[in-house]
Write an enzyme that holds these catalytic residues in place. Sequence first.
Site, PDB file in Angstrom:
ATOM      1  N   HIS A 123       0.987  -1.194  -0.010  1.00 39.62           N
ATOM      2  CA  HIS A 123       0.162  -0.125   0.025  1.00 39.62           C
ATOM      3  C   HIS A 123       0.962   1.060  -0.036  1.00 39.62           C
ATOM      4  CE1 HIS A 123      -2.705   3.177   1.931  1.00 39.62           C
ATOM      5  NE2 HIS A 123      -3.701   2.107   1.850  1.00 39.62           N
ATOM      6  N   ASP A 199       3.381  -4.400   8.042  1.00 40.50           N
ATOM      7  CA  ASP A 199       1.674  -3.656   7.632  1.00 40.50           C
ATOM      8  C   ASP A 199       0.779  -4.748   7.957  1.00 40.50           C
ATOM      9  OD1 ASP A 199      -0.465  -2.359   6.794  1.00 40.50           O
ATOM     10  OD2 ASP A 199       0.267  -1.690   4.980  1.00 40.50           O
ATOM     11  N   GLN A 202      -4.450  -5.244   7.180  1.00 39.93           N
ATOM     12  CA  GLN A 202      -5.486  -6.350   6.638  1.00 39.93           C
ATOM     13  C   GLN A 202      -5.584  -7.662   7.256  1.00 39.93           C
ATOM     14  OE1 GLN A 202      -7.752  -5.147   4.649  1.00 39.93           O
ATOM     15  NE2 GLN A 202      -6.996  -3.425   3.996  1.00 39.93           N
ATOM     16  N   LYS A 225     -10.371  -0.394  10.597  1.00 42.95           N
ATOM     17  CA  LYS A 225     -10.546  -1.480   9.799  1.00 42.95           C
ATOM     18  C   LYS A 225     -10.938  -2.559  10.736  1.00 42.95           C
ATOM     19  CE  LYS A 225      -7.235  -0.029   6.297  1.00 42.95           C
ATOM     20  NZ  LYS A 225      -8.020   0.407   5.265  1.00 42.95           N
ATOM     21  N   CYS A 367      -4.927   2.509  -3.496  1.00 44.01           N
ATOM     22  CA  CYS A 367      -3.462   3.041  -2.880  1.00 44.01           C
ATOM     23  C   CYS A 367      -2.267   2.206  -3.178  1.00 44.01           C
ATOM     24  CB  CYS A 367      -3.759   3.576  -1.508  1.00 44.01           C
ATOM     25  SG  CYS A 367      -4.851   4.819  -1.058  1.00 44.01           S
TER      26      CYS A 367
END
Lengths: 410, 160
Positions: A123, A199, A202, A225, A367
């Site tokens: 991202h 990261d 998700q 999220k 993104c």
Amino acid sequence: MSIDLAAIRSEFPLLKRQINGKRLVYVDSAATSQKPQSVLDAMDNYYTTQNANVHRGVYTLAEEATSAFESARARTAKFIGAQDPHELVFTRNATESINLVARTWGYQNLRDGDVVVLTEMEHHANIVPWQMLSAERGIVIRWIPITADYRLDLSDLDALLDGASLLAVTSMSNVLGTVNDIEKLVAAARSAGAKVLVDACQSIPHDPVDVVAWGADFVAFSGHKMMGPTGIGALWARRELLEEMPPFLGGGEMIRDVRKDGFTTNDVPWKFEAGTPAIAEAIGLGAAVDWLSAVGMENIASHERALTAYALEQLTSAFGDEITIYGPPTAEGRGSAVSFLFNEIHAHDISQVLDEDGVCVRAGHHCAKPLMRVLGVPATSRASFAIYNTFEDIDALVEALHKAKTFFAR
Amino acid sequence: MPGLEDLYREIILDHYRSPRNRGELPTPPALSAEGFNPLCGDEVVLYLNVDADGNVTDVKTGGQGCSISQASTSMMSAAVKGKSITEARQLITAFKALMSIHESKLEGADATAATEEAIAGVRLGDLEALQGVVKFPVRIKCATLAWNTLAQILDESESA
């Protein structure tokens, strides 16, 4: 253990909304999740009964607010497997968490010719901070490519990591849905002497995550999220790293002492939390991890895997060659983000027509423009699922795509 | 609730499926600029040949994006080809007014009056089909991308 989906759905007030007279079909949880009532209540309760600044007053309200804020930190840390709540720094979001690492650890440790390894599926949040550091400090960025089946191409991993200072990698692509083997990547990075930043935006909302088992050095994620509010995120990092890193923003809270000729910094994690923090949002995040824990991350992962498998199967069987799915073709080793091109209709146009039926999908580059360039597409549509989605939601998506096809074929 | 037919008029889909003036022009002499919509990834590339008298003698377009952005690009190319730079600028102002974009923040009756004034005397032709976009605010950027790119070329050519 099975879940009571109707009961879960009833906890999300927004899911009762209608869009254009149709039942809302919210399949954009990779962008942001909806929020359960308990999260809204926790923030409301703070403002209506406990509102005071944290770490400052000695009166009852201030004590309660500080305690609620620090309890939220401890529960969030525990939720991701951290041993020490003080290893969890509250930030605005994962983007700020990664920028914090680039601006503090990066500035302290990286300079001309030092190598940061990224992947083609990152991202922008895990690309641009390093590009900024590259422009300012002359660091070199290397890219792990993706394979034809949308996974990381690890065939040259050791060469890419050779001499690298940092590997910064997503645990799950927000476009492809691909889940990366973090433990394997960490092991390779360790052999090369590189630190690892993950990261985890998700992954944390969808799968059980244990940052200690991952073995990473830095883990960034966003609250919104994972059923929590916007404006709160976190950086987890190993304590000795946080101790060595210089502070990020300067101001109140992050200091131990200030004199005319300088300042000394507070202990971790407050050293990185200048100014009054997002107190209500942190408390909301605490309620969100409580909610996720009560449902059970194994149950969430299992339901979402079933939804993903059903979506891949239904989209493929309904549309065959008319649909191109960018991501692993089965639910194995992938999350619930399903990106696709449909009948050469642009993603924006798909999204617009689907909105007529109350179906919310993301359209655009997500993104991740370097990835879109690798894929050779300007934009994709993306459906992504959460625990509150049903098989009927996927049927509604397929039905709405049939209508889009008819509309643009006129 | 505006319907999809307001947005996707037949003429828009026609320009999307059969875009006019696709291609490239050699630079120089052609002027060129690229426009991006950072939110959605739409791209427009414009090439303009302008003669010594300030007339747009040829236009070519490239890029990729949604039906609205690409149809608007096609319609824009057809509308400005053969026009003077002054006329092209009037078209830009009129088209942006059609999209409810004014130099100053206006609301209600003032905005309507300003739109009418900017459009008065300018032949928008097919471009009026894009008027429905205004009911879908997030798509206005798609429709104006080509026009902003055109304005960028004209600004750069004048400052050169």
